[in-house]
Design an enzyme around this catalytic site. Structure first.
Site, PDB file in Angstrom:
ATOM      1  CE  LYS A   1      -5.108   4.953   1.734  1.00  0.00           C
ATOM      2  NZ  LYS A   1      -4.107   6.009   2.024  1.00  0.00           N
TER       3      LYS A   1
ATOM      4  CG  HIS B   1      -6.209   1.460   1.190  1.00  0.00           C
ATOM      5  ND1 HIS B   1      -5.274   1.982   0.314  1.00  0.00           N
ATOM      6  CD2 HIS B   1      -5.499   0.833   2.168  1.00  0.00           C
ATOM      7  CE1 HIS B   1      -4.059   1.678   0.739  1.00  0.00           C
ATOM      8  NE2 HIS B   1      -4.170   0.987   1.855  1.00  0.00           N
TER       9      HIS B   1
ATOM     10  CB  CYS C   1      -0.956  -0.031   1.180  1.00  0.00           C
ATOM     11  SG  CYS C   1      -2.051  -1.452   1.064  1.00  0.00           S
TER      12      CYS C   1
ATOM     13  CG  PHE D   1      -0.087  -5.595   4.783  1.00  0.00           C
ATOM     14  CD1 PHE D   1      -0.449  -4.808   5.860  1.00  0.00           C
ATOM     15  CD2 PHE D   1      -1.042  -6.440   4.228  1.00  0.00           C
ATOM     16  CE1 PHE D   1      -1.747  -4.861   6.378  1.00  0.00           C
ATOM     17  CE2 PHE D   1      -2.331  -6.498   4.736  1.00  0.00           C
ATOM     18  CZ  PHE D   1      -2.691  -5.707   5.810  1.00  0.00           C
TER      19      PHE D   1
ATOM     20  CD  GLU E   1      -1.020   8.505   8.561  1.00  0.00           C
ATOM     21  OE1 GLU E   1      -2.032   7.783   8.475  1.00  0.00           O
ATOM     22  OE2 GLU E   1      -0.611   9.241   7.634  1.00  0.00           O
TER      23      GLU E   1
ATOM     24  CG  HIS F   1      -1.390   5.082   4.712  1.00  0.00           C
ATOM     25  ND1 HIS F   1      -1.349   4.908   3.349  1.00  0.00           N
ATOM     26  CD2 HIS F   1      -1.548   3.840   5.243  1.00  0.00           C
ATOM     27  CE1 HIS F   1      -1.464   3.612   3.066  1.00  0.00           C
ATOM     28  NE2 HIS F   1      -1.592   2.937   4.195  1.00  0.00           N
TER      29      HIS F   1
END
Lengths: 418, 428
Positions: free
Chosen positions: B349, B354, B177, B414, B328, B317
């Protein structure tokens, strides 16, 4: 840490200071060298599995005790073979470079992994196919099967960038982490990017490599869609190319530690060889385009090169057109004043896509550091015996579908290496 | 060469001269910006496949490009083309089919999908073979070259390289991502080291299919608040429960400031700096101390040569997972200090979902548009502050006018992937 990328006027020398190799031939640089240089006393013969994936021969991975590089069982359980091969081999390369556990160095080490993806669950796939096609087309519910049969951790074992992720977790390489995709050209591009970054001062220590698991039908399937596999009695690369062409996959892990000469000297690392140049491009593979690209790349790369004997470690796959055009290019080198002594190492290790180019560089670096060369690996007549060990070796990468590139490695005399 | 052509470390300044974007909100900068600043959501019930029995049944699909038959690479190609064509046209660079630089492409890993497997299986309906043996047998009987071309990992990149005539090997990359951020970072690095003076950076992702949805669902990463779909993504809100998969693509044309100026191109923004640090803690979780994220953010600010107080907006993010948003914001506070509490931060998002491999690129376009339009898109569905986060200005629910001269955009993925990119305005 700040690095003054663009402003360093002198390009840094790029050394190979660590090699990790794992394949059907065994584990580690020396084992591979012994198997391919004839030094083990026996004749050079490939290791094959002709039964389990018939009609396709594959080069199966040697038995590995993964725990020696992947110590936590929990980590190992999270991975399927593709990630295990890669993570293990990355560990071999780091150990070989004397960097295992050197957390300061690993914290600023930059990593590029050339990746495909991990294994699918073949049994689950079969279950879905059986229950949702043919007479069962309207009966089965693939939602339910996927929901109940897919293991949550399998997704992570399949994800392309999780090979790099596992290397970070297991070996603590964390400076930066990028994963390139695209079969052979991913291996080529990652080495080229590492070369460019180190020579221009954007990085001084890098880990590069890839892995292939040949012993999986989901991967064989992808390449057999276009009837790319060799499905007959085993032959070497050049012999296969003459007999219609085809790939024989090999289970391979290949990782390299690449380092600026300055960084290597400062920590007293011993280099295998210097990567003195690399060139790459693509084409649509119309007739002759791949050969033209290679010719052009060679003219660029060979500027200032000593004419005469040139070691060539060919990453040829055996794919018909790609291998034929590469051979035509190699046969034309004589006219340019170079006498190639060619070895298609895929004849011994099998084809490993993303790992193919890193494996070729590893073998070239080994040959140069030992001042020896590989035995001919092929009976077609393409691979003549070497009179003397070459002091410069070119590694070729012509993807079975896309991407062409050449890398040049030169030996370091003992004075340079200190 | 004037001084402003180089940055604080003497490297060539990299600017953006073309942008393109596709999301579930629509095609092109204009439509996306209109909806984004009107706090509209692109999340809908999935109609592409049956979601019967699944826990999450909504997504931000791009169904208006009429890609038939759907496959992830086919849709990823179509969206990437839309974004790249828009960006190249805006940059007015090169000639048709001859882009004067390399391609850096964030694209999802490809694999054969169920319709193709079923097609092959059906071709050998008389076969006594089972599973993969039957699929392989179907391949030996008939050549499926088109299928192979589409499902190679190099497929999307090669397609774009052919169409736009980008130079050299097309780089296809995945940092999960964070991929979109990485594509831009690679373009910046290539220009800074003098490999090229222009680059085409693309992020694309069209992977809303059954298996991908089930995979993320099994990792408990997805929101299960299916009704109403537009309320599912609640970034930074206490009641957030996961992300919603979405599709999209975006493209930036990068150039050296010097070259862009010389050819009279409009400067849409500046790529001030990039930061990256990998996390070795866990495959899907962040180090509890946040150190890799903090280092990533700090490195990006250092690379850009600016202080936290120079940042007028954080393009988060903001995936709406309990873990991401907490870590974050925690990391931002560590890296920024007190000034973070008054720095606006929002998650695109919350409206577009996403977009996975494309997210960093899509959010780059929106970060640049934020500065150009002096308008910060909101975090929608921000209704319940999370006491664990402390004071936060999440630009709740309504776009806000603001004069922003620098933005930091975060992308985390990830596999311990962390990338932050700092965007700024053209130097005066």
């Amino acid at each position: 840490m700040k690095r003054n990328d663009a402003m360093s006027k002198e390009n840094a020398d790029v050394w190979i200071t660590g090699i990790g190799l794992l394949s059907s031939l065994g584990e580690g640089a020396d084992v591979h060298w012994a198997a391919m240089s004839g030094k083990s006393g026996s004749t050079v013969t490939p290791v094959l599995d002709n039964e389990n994936y018939a009609p396709y021969p594959v080069h199966p991975l040697v038995e590995v005790d993964y725990a020696t590089q992947i110590q936590k069982r929990g980590d190992l359980r999270q991975m399927e073979p593709w990630q295990r091969i890669g993570t293990y081999t990355a560990g071999l390369a780091l150990a070989d470079a004397g960097l295992s556990g050197d957390l300061d160095a690993l914290d600023h080490m930059d990593m590029i992994v050339a990746a495909g993806s991990g294994e699918r669950d073949a049994e689950m796939d079969q279950k879905v196919l059986e229950s949702t096609t043919g007479d069962n087309a309207n009966k089965g519910n693939s939602n339910e099967i996927l929901k109940s049969e897919l293991r949550p951790t399998l997704f992570l074992a399949q994800l392309s960038n999780l090979l790099a992720g596992n290397i970070s977790i297991v070996h603590k390489v964390t400076g930066s982490s990028r994963t390139y995709m695209g079969e052979e050209l991913a291996g080529l591009a990652s080495i080229e990017n590492a070369y460019n970054r180190i020579s221009k001062g954007q990085s001084d220590l890098m880990l590069i490599g890839g892995a292939n698991n040949a012993e999986r039908k989901d991967s064989l399937l992808i390449f057999e869609l276009g009837q790319n596999l060799w499905g007959d009695e085993f032959k070497s690369i050049w012999e296969r190319a003459q007999a219609g062409g085809g790939l024989v996959q090999g289970s391979v892990g290949a990782f390299l530690v690449m380092e600026s000469a300055k960084h290597a000297k400062a920590r007293g690392a011993k280099p295998y060889a210097k990567l003195s140049g690399i060139s790459s491009d693509r084409c649509r593979r119309d007739d002759g385009q791949a050969k033209d690209n290679l010719d052009r790349q060679f003219d660029e790369l060979s500027k200032g090169m000593q004419k005469g004997t040139l070691g060539v470690l060919s990453g040829a796959s055996g794919a018909k057109q790609a291998t034929a055009e590469e051979l035509a290019f190699l046969q034309g080198l004589d006219d340019k004043g170079f006498q190639p002594v060619t070895r298609a190492y895929g004849s011994m290790m099998g084809h490993s896509f993303e790992a193919q180019m890193p494996a070729g560089l590893a073998l070239a670096a080994l040959a140069l550091s030992k001042g020896e060369y590989l035995e001919p690996l092929d009976g077609s007549g393409v691979e003549a015996s070497a009179d003397a060990a070459p002091e410069q070796i070119m590694v070729t990468s012509v993807g079975h579908w896309r991407g062409e590139g050449l890398a040049l490695l030169t030996s370091l005399d003992s004075k340079e290496a200190k | 060469m004037t001084n402003s052509m180089n940055d604080h470390l003497g490297r060539p300044v990299v600017v953006v001269t073309g942008m393109g974007v596709v999301t579930s909100l629509g095609q092109g900068q204009q439509d996306n910006w209109r909806d984004l600043t009107a706090a509209k959501s692109g999340i809908r019930h999935i109609s592409r496949f049956s979601t019967e029995g699944l826990r999450t049944t909504i997504a931000g699909c791009v169904d208006f490009l009429n890609v038939d038959p759907y496959s992830a690479p086919a849709l990823s190609i179509a969206m990437a083309e839309s974004a790249a064509s828009e960006a190249i046209e805006q940059a007015n660079i090169g000639t048709k089919g001859d882009f004067p630089g390399p391609l850096f492409l964030a694209t999802p890993p490809t694999e054969l999908e169920w319709p193709q497997r079923r097609e092959l299986y059906g071709e050998e309906s008389e076969s006594t073979l089972e599973g993969y043996d039957r699929l392989l047998s179907a391949c030996r009987t008939n050549k499926h070259e088109e299928m192979q071309r589409l499902f190679q990992f190099a497929s999307v990149g090669e397609h774009l390289a052919d169409k736009y005539g980008t130079k050299g090997l097309p780089i296809s990359l995945s940092t999960a991502c964070a991929s979109g951020g990485t594509a831009i970072q690679l373009g910046v690095e290539a220009i800074r080291r003098g490999d090229t003076d222009t680059a085409l950076c693309v992020g694309t992702d069209g992977t809303v299919n059954l298996e991908a949805l089930v995979r993320f669902s099994l990792l408990s990463a997805l929101s299960t608040r299916n009704d109403p779909p537009e309320a599912a993504m609640a970034s930074f809100s206490k009641d957030r429960d996961g992300f919603i998969m979405a599709e999209g693509a975006a493209c930036l044309v990068l150039e050296t400031y010097e070259k862009a100026k010389a050819r009279g191109a409009e400067i849409l923004g500046v790529l001030m700096g990039c930061g990256e640090h990998a996390d070795d803690f866990h495959r899907t979780r962040t180090s509890p101390d946040g150190l890799p994220m903090i280092k990533t953010i700090t490195k990006a600010l250092e690379d850009a040569g600016i202080a936290p107080s120079d940042i007028g907006y954080v393009n988060a993010h903001g995936t709406s997972t309990p873990e991401n948003d907490k870590m974050e914001y925690f990391s931002l506070k560590q890296a920024f200090g007190d000034v973070m509490e008054t720095t606006p931060i929002s998650s695109n998002k919350s409206m577009i979902g996403h977009t996975l491999s494309a997210a960093g690129a899509v959010e780059a376009v929106f970060s640049l548009m934020t500065m150009r339009n002096s308008m910060i898109p909101p975090t929608i569905n921000y209704n319940t502050p999370d006491p664990d986060m402390g004071k936060i200005d999440a630009v709740p629910n309504k776009a806000r006018e603001a004069d922003v001269s620098a933005v930091i955009s975060n992308s985390f993925g990830f596999g311990g992937q962390n990338v932050s990119v700092v965007y700024g305005r053209e130097p005066k």
